[in-house]
Design a protein around this motif. Structure first.
Motif, short mmCIF file in Angstrom:
data_model
loop_
_atom_site.label_atom_id
_atom_site.label_comp_id
_atom_site.label_asym_id
_atom_site.label_seq_id
_atom_site.Cartn_x
_atom_site.Cartn_y
_atom_site.Cartn_z
N ASP A 137 56.78 121.34 51.45
CA ASP A 137 55.16 121.69 50.51
C ASP A 137 54.94 122.46 50.54
N PRO A 138 56.25 123.32 49.41
CA PRO A 138 55.55 124.67 49.16
C PRO A 138 54.21 124.71 48.57
N ALA A 139 53.90 123.81 48.06
CA ALA A 139 52.94 123.90 47.00
C ALA A 139 51.21 123.83 48.28
N LEU A 140 51.93 123.59 49.66
CA LEU A 140 50.39 123.75 50.69
C LEU A 140 50.09 125.49 51.19
N ARG A 186 60.41 143.78 60.03
CA ARG A 186 58.99 144.39 59.16
C ARG A 186 57.84 143.69 58.83
N LEU A 187 58.77 142.54 58.63
CA LEU A 187 57.69 141.47 58.02
C LEU A 187 57.58 139.91 59.27
N ASP A 188 56.12 139.22 59.27
CA ASP A 188 56.30 137.76 59.48
C ASP A 188 56.57 137.04 58.44
N LEU A 189 57.29 136.26 58.70
CA LEU A 189 58.09 135.44 57.68
C LEU A 189 57.71 134.65 58.13
N ALA A 190 57.39 133.42 57.08
CA ALA A 190 56.38 131.82 57.01
C ALA A 190 57.97 130.75 56.24
N THR A 191 58.02 130.01 56.94
CA THR A 191 58.68 128.64 56.35
C THR A 191 57.84 128.06 55.27
N SER A 192 58.20 127.09 54.16
CA SER A 192 56.83 126.04 53.90
C SER A 192 56.35 124.66 54.85
N PRO A 193 55.25 124.51 54.83
CA PRO A 193 55.07 123.83 55.64
C PRO A 193 55.66 122.34 55.79
N MET A 194 56.52 121.41 56.77
CA MET A 194 57.47 121.02 56.88
C MET A 194 56.96 119.16 56.69
N ILE A 195 56.44 118.98 56.11
CA ILE A 195 55.95 117.22 55.78
C ILE A 195 57.52 116.61 56.63
N SER A 196 56.49 115.08 57.97
CA SER A 196 57.61 114.54 58.65
C SER A 196 56.73 113.37 58.08
N ALA A 197 57.15 112.62 57.28
CA ALA A 197 56.43 110.75 57.73
C ALA A 197 57.55 110.25 57.92
N TRP A 198 57.30 108.79 58.61
CA TRP A 198 57.75 107.59 58.67
C TRP A 198 57.02 106.80 59.49
N GLY A 199 57.75 105.48 58.67
CA GLY A 199 57.59 104.36 58.59
C GLY A 199 58.58 102.88 59.05
N ARG A 200 57.93 102.11 59.07
CA ARG A 200 59.18 100.85 59.86
C ARG A 200 59.37 99.76 58.88
N LYS A 201 60.19 99.20 58.90
CA LYS A 201 59.94 98.37 57.91
C LYS A 201 60.13 96.53 58.19
N PRO A 202 58.89 96.13 57.57
CA PRO A 202 57.86 94.75 58.20
C PRO A 202 59.31 93.38 59.31
#
Length: 268
Positions: free
Chosen positions: A143-146, A248-264
């Motif tokens: 989520d680069p916008a975060l 010379r740089l401290d370089l970050a990544t975009s936040p990685m969102i991990s989401a999980w769900g289960r099929k009923p």
């Protein structure tokens, strides 16, 4: 802007730098991915579908977890970098345009896939349909916008240049239909798809050798497009790559969102 409304994957897997990107992504995010899959209860005998596998690190790890009684299928629209290995099968497959390659999966996992697929809704529907009742879907998207800065500690000209080039990269991505806020929508999308026990978290490194390797490989892949679009000059890109190499740089990544769900369990 060059390719302002062009669609398709900006980071072409046919380029030599793609291998370096896959290695860096594996170093950065495999531990988090594996932690989530372990928490879902992966066990011997599970059937797993790894969507958009890219490299071989995740399918190989899955194969080790499910053992010879399990099954791991690794698919991608381009399987160039998915090396054959023991315990998993490789199949060329377009998750957004083709039916799921089977069903009854205990786990379906996709990392950094859906945000690049124009038919995201169809792809998500296919992945849910492929689950057995009680099976788990794990989606991981940036989520680069975060957090839009590659150099959050913008303390000097080197950091400002890095962030300006990253802004140019995201401009190119947005022009290709990439939703830069997609990661945060995953929990809602999983609930809307009928999944239960939905949870999510976020993770992003802010410095280190793998972050630098990912940044260098990415910039090399897109440098011609940045220049053609007037978003950077060759001189600026060379200067930035020199700064990355010099540490010379401290370089970050975009936040990685991990989401999980289960099929009923009733399969609905």
């Amino acid at each position: 802007m060059d390719g302002g409304d062009e669609r398709g994957y900006l980071l072409d897997n046919q380029q030599a730098e793609a291998g370096a990107r896959f290695d860096a992504l594996a170093a950065l995010f495999d531990p988090s991915t594996f932690r989530h899959i372990d928490a879902l209860g992966i066990a011997e005998g599970w059937r797993c579908w790894e969507v958009g596998a890219g490299g071989a690190s995740v399918p190989a790890w899955l194969a080790g977890r499910v053992g010879p009684s399990g099954h791991v299928l690794a698919t991608d629209i381009d399987v160039t970098w998915t090396a054959a290995g023991t315990g998993y099968r490789i199949l060329r497959h377009d998750v957004g345009a083709e039916p799921p390659p089977g069903d009854g999966f205990d786990l379906v996992h996709a990392r950094l896939v859906l945000v690049h697929v124009p038919q995201r809704a169809a792809a998500l529907t296919a992945m849910v349909a492929a689950l057995r009742p009680g099976g788990w879907l794990l989606l991981e998207e940036a989520d680069p916008a975060l957090q839009p800065l590659v150099s959050p500690d913008e303390s000097g000209p080197e950091q400002r240049l890095a962030n300006r080039l990253k802004h140019g990269f995201r401009t190119l991505m947005a022009g290709r239909g990439v939703d830069l806020s997609y990661g945060r929508t995953l929990p809602r999308l999983l609930r809307a798809a009928g999944l239960t026990d939905v949870g999510a978290d976020a993770y992003f490194p802010i410095t280190g050798g793998a972050c630098a390797a990912l940044e260098a490989a990415t910039v090399r892949q897109i440098r011609d497009r940045l220049v053609a679009a007037g978003l950077a000059t060759d001189g600026e890109i060379d200067e930035h790559l020199d700064n990355v190499t010099a540490g010379r740089l401290d370089l970050a990544t975009s936040p990685m969102i991990s989401a999980w769900g289960r099929k009923p369990l009733d399969g609905r």
